[in-house]
Design a protein around this motif. Structure first.
Motif, PDB file in Angstrom:
ATOM      1  N   ARG A  91      61.152   9.525  77.925  1.00 37.36           N
ATOM      2  CA  ARG A  91      62.206   9.461  76.908  1.00 37.36           C
ATOM      3  C   ARG A  91      62.458  10.854  76.320  1.00 37.36           C
ATOM      4  O   ARG A  91      63.599  11.278  76.145  1.00 37.36           O
ATOM      5  CB  ARG A  91      61.797   8.475  75.812  1.00 37.36           C
ATOM      6  N   TRP A 108      67.406   5.799  77.883  1.00 35.41           N
ATOM      7  CA  TRP A 108      66.164   5.485  77.184  1.00 35.41           C
ATOM      8  C   TRP A 108      66.129   6.055  75.767  1.00 35.41           C
ATOM      9  O   TRP A 108      65.072   6.194  75.182  1.00 35.41           O
ATOM     10  CB  TRP A 108      64.945   5.984  77.954  1.00 35.41           C
ATOM     11  N   GLN A 109      67.263   6.368  75.174  1.00 37.06           N
ATOM     12  CA  GLN A 109      67.264   6.965  73.845  1.00 37.06           C
ATOM     13  C   GLN A 109      67.366   5.933  72.724  1.00 37.06           C
ATOM     14  O   GLN A 109      67.253   6.276  71.561  1.00 37.06           O
ATOM     15  CB  GLN A 109      68.372   8.011  73.731  1.00 37.06           C
TER      16      GLN A 109
END
Length: 187
Positions: free
Chosen positions: A22, A33-34
């Protein structure tokens, strides 16, 4: 190195590797993936379902992935065309390697060990995977490991409305008389 099924005892190392991934994506200004995905609940469910595998050496987890059987809801609709039609497949999700070992070919090693395991599984004729359009490193690893780009998928079924990923497929050694189509992707 050993590829094995993950246990709940592996969760802290898996979470650390996912967190590393991440952070790397954030440093590259890639919004994959933030948000809240993948979170602890997803990783725990993957382990309980028996989907998570880890690449391990000397009791250290070097990489992880979820290998999910059955029809993936995010793969039902594609702007493009899968290589196979109505063939049994596995989906690979949540691939990550340890930041302590990045750049040593571990993602490729993880894929090769997964393929060896999958090629021994009965009735699995292809493997599907997807990644963010800006995640050039993962696209490189995916293509280098024999996947063909097949189009774009919408991740709304995974709760990521408005997010589209590149989709890829790789045939396994188990392909029999399945109807295989040839897709040409124009970007």
């Amino acid at each position: 190195m050993l590829l094995r099924q993950a246990t709940m005892a592996d969760l802290p190392q898996i979470e650390s590797i996912i967190r590393d991934g991440r952070e790397l994506l954030a440093a590259q200004a890639i919004d994959q993936w933030q948000g809240a995905y993948p979170n602890t609940a997803v990783l725990v469910d993957d382990i309980h379902q028996g989907w998570t595998v880890v690449l391990e050496e000397n009791n250290e987890i070097l990489g992880t992935a979820a290998l999910i059987p059955g029809e993936d809801p995010t793969y039902k609709q594609i702007d493009g065309q899968w290589l196979t039609v109505q063939a049994p497949y596995l989906a690979i999700h949540r691939v990550a390697v340890s930041s302590h070992h990045r750049g040593h070919g571990l993602a490729g090693e993880l894929f090769q060990r997964l393929f060896a395991q999958i090629d021994h599984a009965q009735n699995i004729e292809s493997i599907r995977i997807d990644t963010h359009p800006q995640n050039m490193a993962m696209q490189h690893v995916i293509k280098k490991n024999g996947f063909t780009e097949t189009g774009m998928i919408d991740l709304e079924a995974a709760g990521l409305k408005g997010t589209k990923d590149y989709a890829y497929e790789r045939l396994t050694a188990n392909v029999k008389s399945v109807h295989v189509v040839h897709a040409e992707i124009v970007k």
